[in-house]
Design a protein around this motif. Structure first.
Motif, mmCIF file in Angstrom:
data_model
loop_
_atom_site.group_PDB
_atom_site.id
_atom_site.type_symbol
_atom_site.label_atom_id
_atom_site.label_comp_id
_atom_site.label_asym_id
_atom_site.label_seq_id
_atom_site.Cartn_x
_atom_site.Cartn_y
_atom_site.Cartn_z
ATOM 1 N N MET A 84 49.551 38.231 40.568
ATOM 2 C CA MET A 84 50.488 37.227 40.364
ATOM 3 C C MET A 84 51.416 37.799 39.075
ATOM 4 O O MET A 84 52.594 37.586 39.298
ATOM 5 C CB MET A 84 49.914 35.674 39.718
ATOM 6 N N ILE A 85 51.002 38.557 38.036
ATOM 7 C CA ILE A 85 51.725 38.826 37.024
ATOM 8 C C ILE A 85 52.779 39.985 37.655
ATOM 9 O O ILE A 85 53.979 39.985 37.419
ATOM 10 C CB ILE A 85 50.751 39.712 35.851
ATOM 11 N N GLY A 86 52.098 41.111 38.436
ATOM 12 C CA GLY A 86 53.305 41.875 39.048
ATOM 13 C C GLY A 86 54.269 41.053 39.796
ATOM 14 O O GLY A 86 55.327 41.626 39.898
ATOM 15 N N THR A 87 53.939 40.163 40.586
ATOM 16 C CA THR A 87 54.769 39.463 41.616
ATOM 17 C C THR A 87 55.916 38.756 40.648
ATOM 18 O O THR A 87 57.162 38.880 40.992
ATOM 19 C CB THR A 87 54.002 38.463 42.358
ATOM 20 N N LEU A 88 55.524 38.397 39.741
ATOM 21 C CA LEU A 88 56.680 37.563 38.656
ATOM 22 C C LEU A 88 57.609 38.429 38.107
ATOM 23 O O LEU A 88 58.488 38.396 38.136
ATOM 24 C CB LEU A 88 55.949 36.713 37.553
ATOM 25 N N ASN A 89 56.957 39.517 37.629
ATOM 26 C CA ASN A 89 57.926 40.681 37.387
ATOM 27 C C ASN A 89 58.877 41.344 38.290
ATOM 28 O O ASN A 89 59.927 41.528 37.996
ATOM 29 C CB ASN A 89 57.003 41.757 36.611
ATOM 30 N N ALA A 90 58.329 41.492 39.571
ATOM 31 C CA ALA A 90 59.204 41.773 40.653
ATOM 32 C C ALA A 90 60.268 41.072 40.787
ATOM 33 O O ALA A 90 61.602 41.269 41.182
ATOM 34 C CB ALA A 90 58.448 42.281 41.782
ATOM 35 N N LEU A 91 59.992 39.534 40.659
ATOM 36 C CA LEU A 91 60.905 38.556 41.042
ATOM 37 C C LEU A 91 62.256 38.605 39.839
ATOM 38 O O LEU A 91 63.262 38.423 40.041
ATOM 39 C CB LEU A 91 60.285 37.377 40.954
ATOM 40 N N VAL A 92 61.545 38.905 38.620
ATOM 41 C CA VAL A 92 62.570 39.059 37.408
ATOM 42 C C VAL A 92 63.613 40.200 37.721
ATOM 43 O O VAL A 92 64.899 40.035 37.628
ATOM 44 C CB VAL A 92 61.908 39.408 36.201
ATOM 45 N N ASP A 93 63.071 41.290 38.397
ATOM 46 C CA ASP A 93 63.964 42.443 38.731
ATOM 47 C C ASP A 93 64.854 42.010 39.778
ATOM 48 O O ASP A 93 65.971 42.650 39.857
ATOM 49 C CB ASP A 93 62.928 43.722 39.079
ATOM 50 N N LEU A 94 64.098 41.286 40.691
ATOM 51 C CA LEU A 94 65.200 40.714 41.769
ATOM 52 C C LEU A 94 66.297 40.140 41.156
ATOM 53 O O LEU A 94 67.572 40.125 41.953
ATOM 54 C CB LEU A 94 64.419 40.163 42.684
ATOM 55 N N VAL A 95 66.294 39.059 40.315
ATOM 56 C CA VAL A 95 67.201 38.491 39.648
ATOM 57 C C VAL A 95 68.452 39.274 39.324
ATOM 58 O O VAL A 95 69.521 38.999 39.499
ATOM 59 C CB VAL A 95 66.708 37.419 38.373
ATOM 60 N N ASP A 96 68.036 40.374 38.633
ATOM 61 C CA ASP A 96 69.207 41.141 38.098
ATOM 62 C C ASP A 96 69.763 41.835 39.106
ATOM 63 O O ASP A 96 70.944 42.312 39.009
ATOM 64 C CB ASP A 96 68.700 42.040 36.873
ATOM 65 N N ARG A 97 69.137 42.144 40.230
ATOM 66 C CA ARG A 97 69.665 42.951 41.290
ATOM 67 C C ARG A 97 70.473 42.129 42.296
ATOM 68 O O ARG A 97 71.374 42.749 43.026
ATOM 69 C CB ARG A 97 68.764 43.731 42.228
ATOM 70 N N THR A 98 70.071 40.879 42.283
ATOM 71 C CA THR A 98 70.820 39.747 43.128
ATOM 72 C C THR A 98 71.747 38.883 42.398
ATOM 73 O O THR A 98 71.059 37.870 41.881
ATOM 74 C CB THR A 98 69.749 39.095 44.045
ATOM 75 N N THR A 99 72.958 39.264 42.138
ATOM 76 C CA THR A 99 73.779 38.180 41.126
ATOM 77 C C THR A 99 74.922 37.389 41.891
ATOM 78 O O THR A 99 75.174 36.303 41.538
ATOM 79 C CB THR A 99 74.527 38.940 40.166
ATOM 80 N N ASP A 100 75.094 37.582 43.474
ATOM 81 C CA ASP A 100 76.342 36.970 44.102
ATOM 82 C C ASP A 100 75.745 36.095 45.192
ATOM 83 O O ASP A 100 76.724 35.537 45.937
ATOM 84 C CB ASP A 100 77.126 38.025 44.572
ATOM 85 N N GLU A 101 74.379 35.820 45.214
ATOM 86 C CA GLU A 101 74.093 34.838 46.261
ATOM 87 C C GLU A 101 72.662 34.398 45.844
ATOM 88 O O GLU A 101 71.929 34.855 45.060
ATOM 89 C CB GLU A 101 73.579 35.587 47.687
ATOM 90 N N PRO A 102 72.078 33.179 46.651
ATOM 91 C CA PRO A 102 71.142 32.333 46.354
ATOM 92 C C PRO A 102 69.885 33.578 46.318
ATOM 93 O O PRO A 102 69.686 34.268 47.497
ATOM 94 C CB PRO A 102 70.903 31.286 47.110
ATOM 95 N N ILE A 103 68.744 33.353 45.318
ATOM 96 C CA ILE A 103 67.639 34.138 45.539
ATOM 97 C C ILE A 103 66.690 33.446 46.783
ATOM 98 O O ILE A 103 66.647 32.158 46.551
ATOM 99 C CB ILE A 103 66.692 34.150 44.241
ATOM 100 N N ASP A 104 66.302 34.193 47.712
ATOM 101 C CA ASP A 104 65.562 33.835 48.997
ATOM 102 C C ASP A 104 64.001 33.707 48.439
ATOM 103 O O ASP A 104 62.946 34.595 48.599
ATOM 104 C CB ASP A 104 65.567 34.519 50.082
ATOM 105 N N LEU A 105 63.723 32.501 47.597
ATOM 106 C CA LEU A 105 62.395 32.714 46.761
ATOM 107 C C LEU A 105 61.298 32.585 48.033
ATOM 108 O O LEU A 105 60.099 33.067 47.624
ATOM 109 C CB LEU A 105 62.583 31.314 45.934
ATOM 110 N N ALA A 106 61.509 31.694 48.973
ATOM 111 C CA ALA A 106 60.403 31.531 49.973
ATOM 112 C C ALA A 106 60.155 32.774 50.569
ATOM 113 O O ALA A 106 58.845 33.086 50.878
ATOM 114 C CB ALA A 106 60.815 30.524 51.032
ATOM 115 N N GLY A 107 61.086 33.564 51.071
ATOM 116 C CA GLY A 107 60.867 34.944 51.567
ATOM 117 C C GLY A 107 60.419 35.726 50.976
ATOM 118 O O GLY A 107 59.428 36.383 51.383
#
Length: 287
Positions: A1-24
């Motif tokens: 889970m810790i690794g997943t949360l850090n990967a999600l944080v990285d995704l936030v900075d890579r995806t700034t122009d559209e909603p984050i597909d959190l479910a996917g």
């Protein structure tokens, strides 16, 4: 889970122009959106949506002072369809308008990139039991109260005080399945609900799934499944709230279980003004 949360944080900075597909994202990492949102909020101290907004507005402020990009282009870059919507979000985070920051270079607030780490101290083992329970119903007196994470919730206290003493005895007489006794039940909130949002608090008991709920009481149907029960004993409410927080910071990250949708509740075995021996019940499933 810790690794997943850090990967999600990285995704936030890579995806700034559209909603984050959190479910996917959750599916691709073998978990659920519900559990991911709950763990993020518990560990970060803010809902995921709030972190995304703060982080995007931090990057937008940097762009404002370091480039000549137009406000409409910036709005689109950070996921907003108009300068007005972008300006409202920017002002909410920074307290000033984009034009003020562009003209004066600030001031603006900065949301640093989050990094999650699991620190295993081993100073206090958690007393937890996993049980499978058939479907049941929670029935009792309901009220809408603001969500408060620390300290005694005076709105819940007022609700309980408004219930006549004979009603407590009546509720106990209706209780015909485990868990036994009066339960403090919270339901109806998002997994990462911010403090202050209204949630349903139910002062009630557990009934078998086919038992009749009296017309003057509220009922919450609960599906069959596994439950994690955490024992907590000590000064009230501090120890209970620390145990609740430790489920996210210590237990879930290091055990093969995740939260599933459903009400959480506390069963008090002993309760005084300053001490509680209690069980926290959380609906879970294998991760």
């Amino acid at each position: 889970m810790i690794g997943t949360l850090n990967a999600l944080v990285d995704l936030v900075d890579r995806t700034t122009d559209e909603p984050i597909d959190l479910a996917g994202f959750a599916r691709s990492h073998g978990t659920t959106e519900y559990h991911l949102r709950r763990m993020f909020a518990s560990l970060a101290g803010m809902p995921f949506s709030e972190y995304v907004r703060r982080r995007r507005m931090t990057l937008a402020a940097t762009d404002l002072v370091s480039s000549h990009t137009g406000l409409l282009d910036l709005a689109v870059r950070y996921g907003y369809s108009s300068v007005e919507a972008f300006g409202r979000a920017f002002r909410t985070v920074h307290g000033v308008s984009p034009s003020d920051v562009r003209a004066h270079g600030g001031p603006f607030e900065t949301q640093a990139v989050l990094r999650f780490r699991l620190i295993v101290e081993g100073s206090r083992p958690m007393d937890v039991t996993i049980t499978d329970r058939p479907a049941f119903v929670l029935a009792g007196h309901a009220a809408q109260v603001p969500l408060i994470y620390e300290g005694v919730n005076p709105h819940i206290q007022q609700h309980i005080a408004s219930i006549a003493p004979e009603e407590h005895a009546r509720l106990k007489s209706l209780n015909d399945t485990e868990p036994a006794g009066i339960l403090a039940i919270t339901d109806g909130s998002e997994p990462d609900a911010p403090e202050g949002i209204l949630v349903t608090y139910l002062h009630g008991v557990a009934l078998q799934h086919d038992s009749t709920v009296p017309a003057d009481l509220s009922g919450i149907p609960v599906t069959a499944g596994a439950w994690a029960t955490f024992r907590s004993s000590g000064p009230f409410p501090q120890t209970l709230q620390k145990t609740w927080a430790a489920t996210a910071t210590e237990w879930f990250p290091s055990n093969p279980w995740r939260l599933r949708p459903g009400p959480t509740f506390v069963r008090y075995l002993e309760l005084t003004a300053s001490y509680a021996d209690a069980e926290i019940w959380m609906p879970v499933e294998r991760a």
